[in-house]
Design an enzyme around this catalytic site. Structure first.
Site, mmCIF file in Angstrom:
data_model
loop_
_atom_site.group_PDB
_atom_site.id
_atom_site.type_symbol
_atom_site.label_atom_id
_atom_site.label_comp_id
_atom_site.label_asym_id
_atom_site.label_seq_id
_atom_site.Cartn_x
_atom_site.Cartn_y
_atom_site.Cartn_z
ATOM 1 N N ARG A 136 -0.205 14.774 34.458
ATOM 2 C CA ARG A 136 1.136 14.268 34.141
ATOM 3 C C ARG A 136 2.036 14.482 35.347
ATOM 4 N NH1 ARG A 136 2.554 16.406 28.142
ATOM 5 N NH2 ARG A 136 4.050 14.686 28.165
ATOM 6 N N ARG A 148 4.842 23.729 17.579
ATOM 7 C CA ARG A 148 5.869 23.438 18.579
ATOM 8 C C ARG A 148 6.672 22.193 18.229
ATOM 9 N NH1 ARG A 148 3.540 22.106 23.938
ATOM 10 N NH2 ARG A 148 5.457 20.928 23.790
ATOM 11 N N CYS A 184 2.057 19.996 26.577
ATOM 12 C CA CYS A 184 0.818 19.459 26.010
ATOM 13 C C CYS A 184 -0.140 19.027 27.099
ATOM 14 C CB CYS A 184 1.101 18.276 25.090
ATOM 15 S SG CYS A 184 1.386 18.775 23.417
ATOM 16 N N LYS A 239 12.277 15.140 17.978
ATOM 17 C CA LYS A 239 11.942 16.179 18.962
ATOM 18 C C LYS A 239 12.213 15.697 20.383
ATOM 19 C CE LYS A 239 7.678 17.856 21.060
ATOM 20 N NZ LYS A 239 7.743 16.874 22.141
ATOM 21 N N ASN A 240 11.739 14.494 20.705
ATOM 22 C CA ASN A 240 11.849 14.051 22.091
ATOM 23 C C ASN A 240 13.287 13.719 22.495
ATOM 24 O OD1 ASN A 240 9.167 14.499 22.478
ATOM 25 N ND2 ASN A 240 8.545 12.351 22.424
ATOM 26 N N ASP A 297 1.922 8.584 21.213
ATOM 27 C CA ASP A 297 2.010 9.781 20.377
ATOM 28 C C ASP A 297 1.535 9.545 18.941
ATOM 29 O OD1 ASP A 297 2.905 11.232 22.488
ATOM 30 O OD2 ASP A 297 4.972 11.461 21.798
#
Ligand code: UD1
Length: 419
Positions: free
Chosen positions: A122, A398, A117, A22-23, A305
């Site tokens: 952040r 997601r 998220c 995903k990232n 994560d």
């Protein structure tokens, strides 16, 4: 309201394959803007975030054609807009990667301030610092980030904080800057290397990705390419943690074992047996788990994560574990109280959680406050006695490809319901 109903205390057996990272995908899809041409992407995770990025590309004039569930042709030659529609970009943090790629392509960009998220403050100061040093002017007004430049110039940029997002975003802009850019104190995550490989396959000149210093010689033109995205380290780690928590025997396929070492070693310390193959990892857990200590840190450290998922394993281990978060301090608040309502014993003191193992967790109604917290609550539900309802699962959807299908194939009793 969508929720997951998990009937627990079943061990997991069988095979599961992790999808594309995903990232990496959320950086590579915006990076296609830099090519005036056709990119064919394979191993794209089939998740809400990638679909949302495709919608943003289409809205800006690109064509995106899905070839299969996990592959797509993206043609950005027709892309004319340098503004990402607010209604689409506000939902997703990674849409800020369009700042770097649109700056590189058009010399200007307008993207919403990052959403995504919710695990604490952040900031994006390091992104802004990098863009400004490359010669861009940044304004933030009414929740929008505007970036403009007369021409990007290579620069020497030292990041004050190791940041995945800032490394990626500044790299995206620097590939088209004139001259040499040197990025120091960069993130080294596997998806940084994957993005650099993708950009190099488009004709960029990036060296050193995966080390502390990245050197980028700017080029005038980037062309289309065919590229396969790396497997997802965190998705694979989540299934490894799931079988560690529930017990059983699962082969996790489509992994790069090197990327998993930080996770593998901790699960082994806790008593899981891990057998590593070329592109797969088998996790077997039969006996009782043991306590351990984990401190999250940037790659190659233990990923933040995976903090919540390993906390579930600690909750079921004999003895007292210590879990220290060094990337996002407030991350514990996304799930620890929920785990406690399932019987876990967790005390948070600043950056450290002390987790006293319990004999068993029991089902409860819990809320997924962010993507990985949601995944951890699903694991907790799988290992708990009784039924767990995980509410607010949009975060989980997601970022995890076919979570229910994959867990069901391993013997889990999990279903999705909508009120
Ligand atoms: C990325 C990952 C996310 C992961 C995180 C840490 C993506 C899409 N998301 O998020 O899943 O949890 O890395 O591995 O890849 N910081 C600043 N200033 C900045 C940028 C960051 O102070 O300009 C701080 C953050 O507050 C945080 C730390 O740096 O404490 C690391 O953040 P960063 O690596 O940027 O995380 P993300 O890229 O947002």
């Amino acid at each position: 309201m969508k929720k997951l109903i998990v009937n627990g205390a079943e061990q997991l057996y069988g095979e599961v394959s992790s999808g594309g990272a995903k990232n990496a995908a959320v950086a590579i899809i915006p990076a296609t803007v830099l090519a005036r041409g056709r990119c064919v992407l394979e191993n794209v995770p089939d998740i809400h975030d990638t679909e949302l990025l495709f919608s943003m590309l289409r809205a800006m004039g690109a064509t995106v054609e899905k070839l299969s569930r996990t592959s797509a042709i993206i043609d950005t030659s027709t892309l004319t807009e340098s503004t990402v529609p607010y209604e689409l970009s506000k939902h997703m943090r990674a849409s800020y990667y369009f700042i770097g790629s649109l700056l590189g392509r058009f010399g200007q960009a307008c993207v919403s301030m990052p959403g995504g998220c919710n695990f604490g403050v952040r900031p994006i100061d390091q992104h802004i610092k990098g863009f400004e040093l490359l010669g861009a002017e940044i304004r933030i007004e009414n929740g929008l980030i505007y970036a403009d430049t007369e021409g990007l110039q290579g620069a020497h940029i030292y990041f004050d904080q190791v940041s995945v997002g800032a490394t990626i975003n500044v790299m995206l802009a620097a590939v088209k800057a004139s001259g040499m850019t040197v990025l120091e104190n960069v993130a080294k995550e596997p998806h940084i290397v994957d993005l650099a490989n993708f950009l190099n396959s488009m004709g960029a000149d990036i060296r050193g990705a995966g080390t502390d210093v990245i050197k980028i010689r700017g080029v005038d033109v980037l062309h289309g390419t065919d590229y396969s995205i790396i497997p997802d380290q965190i998705e694979a780690g989540t299934y490894m943690a799931a079988v560690t928590a529930t017990g059983g025997n699962v082969l996790v396929q489509n992994v790069i074992p090197k990327h998993m070492e930080c996770i593998t070693s901790k699960l082994e310390e806790m008593g899981a047996k891990v057998i590593v193959f070329d592109d797969a990892i088998r996790v077997i857990r039969t006996g009782k788990l043991r306590w351990t200590t984990v401190k999250t840190s940037p790659y190659p450290g233990f990923p933040t994560d995976m903090q919540a998922q390993v906390c579930v394993c600690m909750s079921l281990a004999k003895g007292t574990s210590r879990l220290t978060e060094s990337v996002y301090e407030t991350r514990f608040f996304g799930y620890c109280a929920e785990l406690e309502s399932m019987g876990a014993n967790i005390k948070i003191n600043g950056k450290t959680a002390t987790v006293v193992g319990v004999e068993e967790l029991y089902g409860a109604t819990v809320f997924a406050h962010d993507l990985r917290a949601g995944a951890a609550l699903v694991i907790a539900g799988l290992s708990a006695q009784g039924t767990t309802q995980v509410e607010d699962i949009h975060y989980v959807e997601r970022g995890y490809e076919d979570l229910i299908g994959k867990l069901t194939a391993l013997g889990a009793d999990i279903r999705r319901v909508e009120d």
